[in-house]
Design a protein around this motif. Structure first.
Motif, mmCIF file in Angstrom:
data_model
loop_
_atom_site.group_PDB
_atom_site.id
_atom_site.type_symbol
_atom_site.label_atom_id
_atom_site.label_comp_id
_atom_site.label_asym_id
_atom_site.label_seq_id
_atom_site.Cartn_x
_atom_site.Cartn_y
_atom_site.Cartn_z
ATOM 1 N N THR A 79 0.838 -1.212 0.000
ATOM 2 C CA THR A 79 0.000 0.000 0.000
ATOM 3 C C THR A 79 0.868 1.255 0.000
ATOM 4 N N LEU A 80 1.919 1.261 0.825
ATOM 5 C CA LEU A 80 2.802 2.428 0.909
ATOM 6 C C LEU A 80 3.511 2.682 -0.417
ATOM 7 N N LEU A 81 3.976 1.604 -1.062
ATOM 8 C CA LEU A 81 4.659 1.772 -2.353
ATOM 9 C C LEU A 81 3.701 2.301 -3.417
ATOM 10 N N THR A 82 2.449 1.800 -3.375
ATOM 11 C CA THR A 82 1.430 2.290 -4.326
ATOM 12 C C THR A 82 1.161 3.776 -4.088
ATOM 13 N N ASP A 83 1.013 4.146 -2.798
ATOM 14 C CA ASP A 83 0.763 5.555 -2.464
ATOM 15 C C ASP A 83 1.929 6.432 -2.896
ATOM 16 N N GLN A 84 3.155 5.935 -2.675
ATOM 17 C CA GLN A 84 4.335 6.726 -3.043
ATOM 18 C C GLN A 84 4.366 6.988 -4.548
ATOM 19 N N ALA A 85 4.056 5.942 -5.329
ATOM 20 C CA ALA A 85 4.048 6.102 -6.789
ATOM 21 C C ALA A 85 2.963 7.089 -7.221
ATOM 22 N N PHE A 86 1.786 6.995 -6.583
ATOM 23 C CA PHE A 86 0.682 7.900 -6.931
ATOM 24 C C PHE A 86 1.043 9.347 -6.604
ATOM 25 N N TYR A 87 1.574 9.565 -5.383
ATOM 26 C CA TYR A 87 1.911 10.935 -4.974
ATOM 27 C C TYR A 87 3.003 11.523 -5.856
ATOM 28 N N THR A 88 3.991 10.683 -6.228
ATOM 29 C CA THR A 88 5.086 11.158 -7.086
ATOM 30 C C THR A 88 4.546 11.584 -8.455
ATOM 31 N N LYS A 89 3.668 10.739 -9.016
ATOM 32 C CA LYS A 89 3.103 11.047 -10.332
ATOM 33 C C LYS A 89 2.205 12.285 -10.266
ATOM 34 N N ASP A 90 1.375 12.354 -9.210
ATOM 35 C CA ASP A 90 0.458 13.485 -9.082
ATOM 36 C C ASP A 90 1.224 14.793 -8.879
ATOM 37 N N LEU A 91 2.306 14.729 -8.082
ATOM 38 C CA LEU A 91 3.123 15.923 -7.871
ATOM 39 C C LEU A 91 3.739 16.406 -9.186
ATOM 40 N N ALA A 92 4.214 15.470 -9.982
ATOM 41 C CA ALA A 92 4.818 15.845 -11.266
ATOM 42 C C ALA A 92 3.788 16.551 -12.154
ATOM 43 N N GLN A 93 2.549 16.020 -12.150
ATOM 44 C CA GLN A 93 1.489 16.621 -12.961
ATOM 45 C C GLN A 93 1.134 18.022 -12.443
ATOM 46 N N LEU A 94 0.975 18.138 -11.108
ATOM 47 C CA LEU A 94 0.626 19.434 -10.517
ATOM 48 C C LEU A 94 1.714 20.475 -10.775
ATOM 49 N N GLU A 95 2.974 20.057 -10.629
ATOM 50 C CA GLU A 95 4.074 20.989 -10.850
ATOM 51 C C GLU A 95 4.169 21.395 -12.316
ATOM 52 N N GLY A 96 3.830 20.462 -13.207
ATOM 53 C CA GLY A 96 3.803 20.797 -14.631
ATOM 54 C C GLY A 96 2.743 21.850 -14.934
ATOM 55 N N GLU A 97 1.549 21.662 -14.348
ATOM 56 C CA GLU A 97 0.485 22.657 -14.529
ATOM 57 C C GLU A 97 0.901 24.012 -13.958
ATOM 58 N N TRP A 98 1.584 23.972 -12.786
ATOM 59 C CA TRP A 98 2.038 25.212 -12.151
ATOM 60 C C TRP A 98 3.009 25.962 -13.059
ATOM 61 N N LEU A 99 3.949 25.213 -13.669
ATOM 62 C CA LEU A 99 4.922 25.841 -14.561
ATOM 63 C C LEU A 99 4.246 26.464 -15.776
ATOM 64 N N GLU A 100 3.256 25.757 -16.335
ATOM 65 C CA GLU A 100 2.532 26.288 -17.500
ATOM 66 C C GLU A 100 1.829 27.604 -17.156
ATOM 67 N N LEU A 101 1.176 27.642 -15.987
ATOM 68 C CA LEU A 101 0.467 28.858 -15.576
ATOM 69 C C LEU A 101 1.448 30.002 -15.317
ATOM 70 N N GLN A 102 2.614 29.691 -14.734
ATOM 71 C CA GLN A 102 3.625 30.726 -14.523
ATOM 72 C C GLN A 102 4.094 31.306 -15.858
ATOM 73 N N GLU A 103 4.242 30.440 -16.864
ATOM 74 C CA GLU A 103 4.645 30.913 -18.195
ATOM 75 C C GLU A 103 3.567 31.810 -18.796
ATOM 76 N N GLN A 104 2.284 31.458 -18.553
ATOM 77 C CA GLN A 104 1.189 32.312 -19.042
ATOM 78 C C GLN A 104 1.239 33.693 -18.390
ATOM 79 N N LEU A 105 1.520 33.722 -17.086
ATOM 80 C CA LEU A 105 1.630 35.007 -16.381
ATOM 81 C C LEU A 105 2.774 35.843 -16.947
#
Length: 664
Positions: free
Chosen positions: A633-659
């Protein structure tokens, strides 16, 4: 000058001021600030001679004439203009003395005395007092017709304006104003700012309107920890200086704590050793002498947020050819007549719009808000509400309609009868109604506390359209700032009438104006609105009144479908185009900035969750065969959080570029 010399003041068992020393210079324009209950109004009472300090003294020249706003207004039959002029007490005494002399038989002594009175009246500007009184009342929002009405015919808020007019009419060396903007519209505040800037005496103002303070004051006196501290500059300057002091104080405290820890460590290690006893004793004395530095305390921050609306139709509301106004019933005949205030309204509200409603006093802003809220039915035309429209409406009468014999918990339970009491208590606690306060009668609550409760009741209902008519009246600076922040993050649609320009700038991205019975776009910012007011409504200089009966034609910035060629653009057109560009840029930036803030909150949450999982995986016991399922369960959660963080940070970078692209 004004000097506070070792002043101490108690109210009951509560110390308000302790050995205060501060000096204020003649001609200073001073903003007096501090938390509710800190002693601002008590300080004013001491300066008026109504309270006396328990110790020390307040010294200023005995010959100074002191003017202030009376808190009570008797229901007089005297007309408003005469009541305002009554503020010039010396002039009224001279007029009464002249009337007495004129009623006596003529004599040489009588003639000399009358001559002296006429000379004194000329010195007191008696021959311009009528026009000066009219100027004041026009600036404060009264019409020429209203000036002839009896004082008793006006509501409480308008009577307070009359009391303010009296204080301004009074020739004075020291003017004390306690919350003068509470009962004023934006146009009256702008006029008052201009008047106070030209006031020649010493001015002390208590106010929670930061823009008003910024415009008027050049000194801030802060009541904090029962002391008075003087800061040069306006309110914004005070905030910067205060923040710098807090940083310095925090550094000094940290340095002292490190030194204290070193001394204590030495004493504890060596006080029992004979060879080190003298040094240990020396360090113990140093500890005893060390002055205890208290951290510079910031005001406890209050914040809240509007919950996300459950749904939102689009459009939320459509008005077609609507006349907004009142139906008036003749009690004797039963006949109904109509009074139209705003005519021919064609208006729609879309999801996410953030509108500031402008217009001079009496133009019809509140009438329009009430019509949108459904409190007034349209006189003509159609108003169509979207399915699922949920309106949160705040106006001053919302506060008046609260049950003063009931508690905050009773009010919330009335609109949420099926919700557990603990959940309601927790919610109200977030609005600074803790402990027994949540179950106490609201009768003794301050105006600000009642307004905060009215806001809490609106927030609970999760509106998708907020209609706010002067929501900041009676709110202190801290609560105003919390409301401003909450409105800036509100995800629904907003229409607000407010005299608080800081709130308008921070929460709206377009303005519409009610003027001359019509609703139209206002293509400009609040500085343009101020210019428009002085050009059309307040006169091009407040020393000169428009001729009685002369109509000022309303000309305010409106959107132009085609911009003129660059070579023919004058400075006024350029200013309007710049304002239009700023409004467009702000409208584009705001949703991006809001998304960035929400993303940053999500990233922080995910980082915390991932850190927790990483810490669990760092424990060797997790790899035992007995913990196989938990490890998976912990390994599954770690993989999910890592992937979700990468996606969120990617969206954040795109919005910063728009600004960045918008800024370019």
């Amino acid at each position: 000058m004004i000097r506070f010399i070792q002043v101490s003041l108690m109210r009951g068992v509560k110390p308000l001021l302790e050995q205060v020393d501060v000096t204020l210079n003649p001609g200073d324009k001073i903003g007096l600030i501090g938390a509710n209950g800190a002693g601002k109004s008590s300080l004013f009472a001491m300066m008026r001679g109504e309270l006396h300090p328990d110790q020390g003294e307040i010294d200023f020249p005995a010959k100074w004439r002191v003017a202030y706003v009376a808190q009570e207004t008797p229901p007089l039959e005297r007309c408003a203009l005469d009541y305002a002029i009554d503020g010039d007490v010396n002039l009224r005494k001279l007029e009464a003395e002249l009337a007495r002399l004129e009623s006596e038989p003529e004599s040489a002594d009588n003639g000399i005395a009358m001559g002296e009175i006429y000379s004194a009246l000329a010195d007191a500007d008696a021959y311009t007092v009528q026009s000066r009184g009219e100027q004041l009342l026009l600036g404060l929002g009264f019409t020429l017709d209203q000036m002839q009405l009896p004082v008793a015919s006006f509501s409480g808020g308008w009577r307070m304006r009359l009391n303010l007019a009296q204080a301004l009419m009074c020739p004075s060396d020291l003017l004390l104003l306690d919350e003068p903007t509470n009962h004023l519209d934006l146009d009256a505040i702008i006029w008052l700012e201009d008047w106070l800037k030209r006031y020649a005496g010493t001015l002390i103002i208590i106010s929670h309107d930061r823009d008003f303070l910024d415009e008027v004051v050049n000194v801030v006196v802060h009541i904090d920890e029962r002391k008075l501290k003087r800061y040069s500059g306006n309110y914004s300057s005070f905030e910067r200086q205060r923040a710098a002091q807090m940083i310095l104080a925090a550094g000094a405290l940290e340095k002292q704590q490190r030194k204290r820890a070193h001394l204590e460590s030495f004493v504890n290690r060596f006080k029992a050793q004979a060879s080190k006893a003298r040094q240990a004793q020396s360090r113990m004395k140093a500890l005893a002498k060390m002055e205890e530095l208290a951290p510079l305390r910031a005001a406890a921050e209050f914040s809240f947020e509007f919950r996300e609306p459950l749904s939102a139709p689009n459009p939320l509301l459509v008005m077609e050819d609507v006349d907004a106004g009142y139906r008036i019933e003749n009690e004797a005949t039963g006949d109904i007549t109509t009074k139209s205030i705003v005519h021919g309204i064609n208006f729609s509200l879309q999801i996410g719009q953030r509108i500031g409603l402008l217009g001079v006093n009496g133009a019809g802003k509140s009438t329009l808000i009430k019509t949108i809220a459904g409190e007034l039915a349209p006189l003509t035309g159609d108003a169509t509400m979207g399915k699922g429209l949920n309106i949160g409406y705040f106006a001053q009468h919302q506060v008046e309609m609260l049950r003063h014999d009931e508690s905050p918990l009773w009010h919330l339970a009335k609109i949420a009868p099926t919700v557990r009491e603990q959940e309601l208590r927790n919610f109200l606690g977030g609005f600074n109604f803790p402990g027994t306060m949540v179950t106490s009668s609201i009768a003794p609550f301050s105006g600000g506390e009642k307004a905060r409760l009215a806001l809490a009741l609106i927030v609970w209902q999760r509106p998708n359209l907020l209609l706010l008519d002067e929501p900041t009246n009676h709110l202190d600076l801290e609560t105003r700032e919390a409301l401003t922040e909450a409105l800036a993050q509100f995800e629904g649609t907003l229409v607000v009438v407010s005299h608080d320009r800081h709130l308008l700038r921070a929460t709206t991205d377009q303005f519409i104006i009610v003027a001359d019975g019509k609703l139209q776009p206002f293509d400009g910012d609040l500085d343009d609105y101020k210019d428009w007011l002085f050009q059309t409504k307040l006169g091009k200089g407040t020393d000169v009144l428009p001729a009685a009966g002369k109509a000022n034609k309303t000309e305010f910035p409106v959107a132009s479908p085609v911009a003129p060629p660059a070579s023919t653009v004058n400075s006024k057109d350029q200013k309007r185009q710049d304002a239009e560009q700023r409004q467009k840029l702000s409208a584009l930036r705001k949703p991006i900035e809001n998304k960035i803030k929400r993303l940053e909150e999500s990233i922080a949450k995910r980082n915390a969750q991932k850190a927790e999982v990483d810490a669990a995986l760092g424990d060797s016991a997790i790899y035992d065969a007995a913990n196989k399922a938990k490890l998976k369960t912990l390994l599954t959660d770690q993989a999910f959080y890592t992937k979700d963080l990468a996606q969120l940070e990617g969206e954040w970078l795109e919005l910063q570029e728009q600004l960045e692209a918008l800024a370019a």
